[in-house]
Design a protein around this motif. Sequence first.
Motif, PDB file in Angstrom:
ATOM      1  N   GLN A   1     -19.294  16.206 -17.688  1.00 18.54           N
ATOM      2  CA  GLN A   1     -19.644  15.956 -19.087  1.00 18.54           C
ATOM      3  C   GLN A   1     -19.196  14.574 -19.572  1.00 18.54           C
ATOM      4  N   PRO A   2     -17.959  14.137 -19.271  1.00 14.62           N
ATOM      5  CA  PRO A   2     -17.602  12.772 -19.698  1.00 14.62           C
ATOM      6  C   PRO A   2     -18.486  11.704 -19.068  1.00 14.62           C
ATOM      7  N   THR A   3     -18.902  11.927 -17.811  1.00 16.41           N
ATOM      8  CA  THR A   3     -19.780  10.949 -17.167  1.00 16.41           C
ATOM      9  C   THR A   3     -21.142  10.933 -17.835  1.00 16.41           C
ATOM     10  N   LYS A   4     -21.653  12.097 -18.220  1.00 16.64           N
ATOM     11  CA  LYS A   4     -22.912  12.153 -18.958  1.00 16.64           C
ATOM     12  C   LYS A   4     -22.775  11.453 -20.314  1.00 16.64           C
ATOM     13  N   ASP A   5     -21.659  11.685 -20.992  1.00 13.66           N
ATOM     14  CA  ASP A   5     -21.434  11.035 -22.289  1.00 13.66           C
ATOM     15  C   ASP A   5     -21.376   9.521 -22.136  1.00 13.66           C
ATOM     16  N   LEU A   6     -20.683   9.069 -21.105  1.00 11.19           N
ATOM     17  CA  LEU A   6     -20.574   7.635 -20.846  1.00 11.19           C
ATOM     18  C   LEU A   6     -21.940   7.056 -20.509  1.00 11.19           C
TER      19      LEU A   6
ATOM     20  N   LYS B   1      -6.993   2.996 -18.523  1.00 16.14           N
ATOM     21  CA  LYS B   1      -8.245   2.664 -19.196  1.00 16.14           C
ATOM     22  C   LYS B   1      -9.235   3.817 -19.172  1.00 16.14           C
ATOM     23  N   ILE B   2      -9.228   4.586 -18.103  1.00 14.74           N
ATOM     24  CA  ILE B   2     -10.245   5.637 -17.983  1.00 14.74           C
ATOM     25  C   ILE B   2     -10.020   6.774 -18.974  1.00 14.74           C
ATOM     26  N   PHE B   3      -8.836   6.840 -19.572  1.00 17.20           N
ATOM     27  CA  PHE B   3      -8.523   7.929 -20.498  1.00 17.20           C
ATOM     28  C   PHE B   3      -8.905   7.608 -21.941  1.00 17.20           C
ATOM     29  N   ALA B   4      -9.452   6.442 -22.182  1.00 11.69           N
ATOM     30  CA  ALA B   4      -9.713   5.997 -23.556  1.00 11.69           C
ATOM     31  C   ALA B   4     -11.198   5.720 -23.787  1.00 11.69           C
ATOM     32  N   PRO B   5     -11.695   5.946 -25.004  1.00 11.59           N
ATOM     33  CA  PRO B   5     -13.097   5.631 -25.320  1.00 11.59           C
ATOM     34  C   PRO B   5     -13.451   4.167 -25.100  1.00 11.59           C
ATOM     35  N   ALA B   6     -12.438   3.294 -25.137  1.00 17.41           N
ATOM     36  CA  ALA B   6     -12.696   1.859 -24.990  1.00 17.41           C
ATOM     37  C   ALA B   6     -13.265   1.505 -23.621  1.00 17.41           C
ATOM     38  N   LEU B   7     -13.155   2.409 -22.647  1.00 15.90           N
ATOM     39  CA  LEU B   7     -13.761   2.134 -21.343  1.00 15.90           C
ATOM     40  C   LEU B   7     -15.260   1.894 -21.496  1.00 15.90           C
ATOM     41  N   ALA B   8     -15.901   2.662 -22.343  1.00 14.95           N
ATOM     42  CA  ALA B   8     -17.343   2.479 -22.568  1.00 14.95           C
ATOM     43  C   ALA B   8     -17.640   1.082 -23.101  1.00 14.95           C
ATOM     44  N   ASP B   9     -16.826   0.602 -24.025  1.00 13.34           N
ATOM     45  CA  ASP B   9     -17.029  -0.738 -24.584  1.00 13.34           C
ATOM     46  C   ASP B   9     -16.879  -1.806 -23.509  1.00 13.34           C
ATOM     47  N   GLU B  10     -15.888  -1.629 -22.625  1.00 12.10           N
ATOM     48  CA  GLU B  10     -15.690  -2.589 -21.535  1.00 12.10           C
ATOM     49  C   GLU B  10     -16.908  -2.636 -20.625  1.00 12.10           C
ATOM     50  N   ILE B  11     -17.404  -1.468 -20.248  1.00 14.08           N
ATOM     51  CA  ILE B  11     -18.550  -1.406 -19.345  1.00 14.08           C
ATOM     52  C   ILE B  11     -19.789  -2.008 -19.998  1.00 14.08           C
ATOM     53  N   ILE B  12     -20.024  -1.667 -21.255  1.00 20.27           N
ATOM     54  CA  ILE B  12     -21.187  -2.197 -21.956  1.00 20.27           C
ATOM     55  C   ILE B  12     -21.119  -3.721 -22.046  1.00 20.27           C
ATOM     56  N   ALA B  13     -19.950  -4.245 -22.414  1.00 13.29           N
ATOM     57  CA  ALA B  13     -19.805  -5.701 -22.512  1.00 13.29           C
ATOM     58  C   ALA B  13     -20.060  -6.363 -21.167  1.00 13.29           C
TER      59      ALA B  13
END
Length: 225
Positions: free
Chosen positions: A38-43, A189-201
């Motif tokens: 589920q977290p991978t789908k959300d990401l 890093k993997i435990f925080a929502p900010a990981l998505a921001d890093e990947i997107i950037a």
Amino acid sequence: MFRGYTQETVDFLWGIRFNNDREWFTPRKEIYQQHLLQPTKDLAEQVYDALAAELEGEPLLVKVSRIYRDARRLYGRGPYKDHLWFAIRTGDRDWTGHPTFYFEISPEAYSYGMGLWEAGTEIMDRYRRNILEKPEELAKLVRRFNRQDRFILTGPAYARSKGDVGPMLQPWMQKKSINLEHTAALDEKIFAPALADEIIAGLKELIPFYRYFAALCAEVYREQA
């Protein structure tokens, strides 16, 4: 919305690495679904939305991998994968032969980037011809790429020269397939929502390469139609 992975995610990944059988997996299937799938789908959904906004008009697709191996291709391995990935690309063909954004998590690391894998002889020949005939198109991208320190160029390379294009473009000329990759050890890093921001950037930085390779592929596919 991606909220981050958990310690249960990491424990599950290591667990499946060393206990790759149904007896171990079945009672932990809910852990897999809640803390890894589920977290991978959300990401994947969050990254997809961001890239789709940048690549407006591109018919992007997103795919999250299955943890189950193809039973026809176990080759003595367990029935499960010890990693999970998602990929974002366009096109109505299979998942090779198109520039593809990706993310993958495994027991020891996560990675993301953009690749052009198993593109076929015609596309890679067109790619190398384009370097020879219009080197500045790729050189402009590579100069910018060489100024950053997030991604590296990886992928198998030919030992024999495919043509002398100078030291900057030669590593790109020699590739059998292209992968622009960032890999990091699993950390907080993997435990925080900010990981998505890093990947997107990071993936947004690769959009010019995506457009370059997408145009090459589109030319070849139009000629094949």
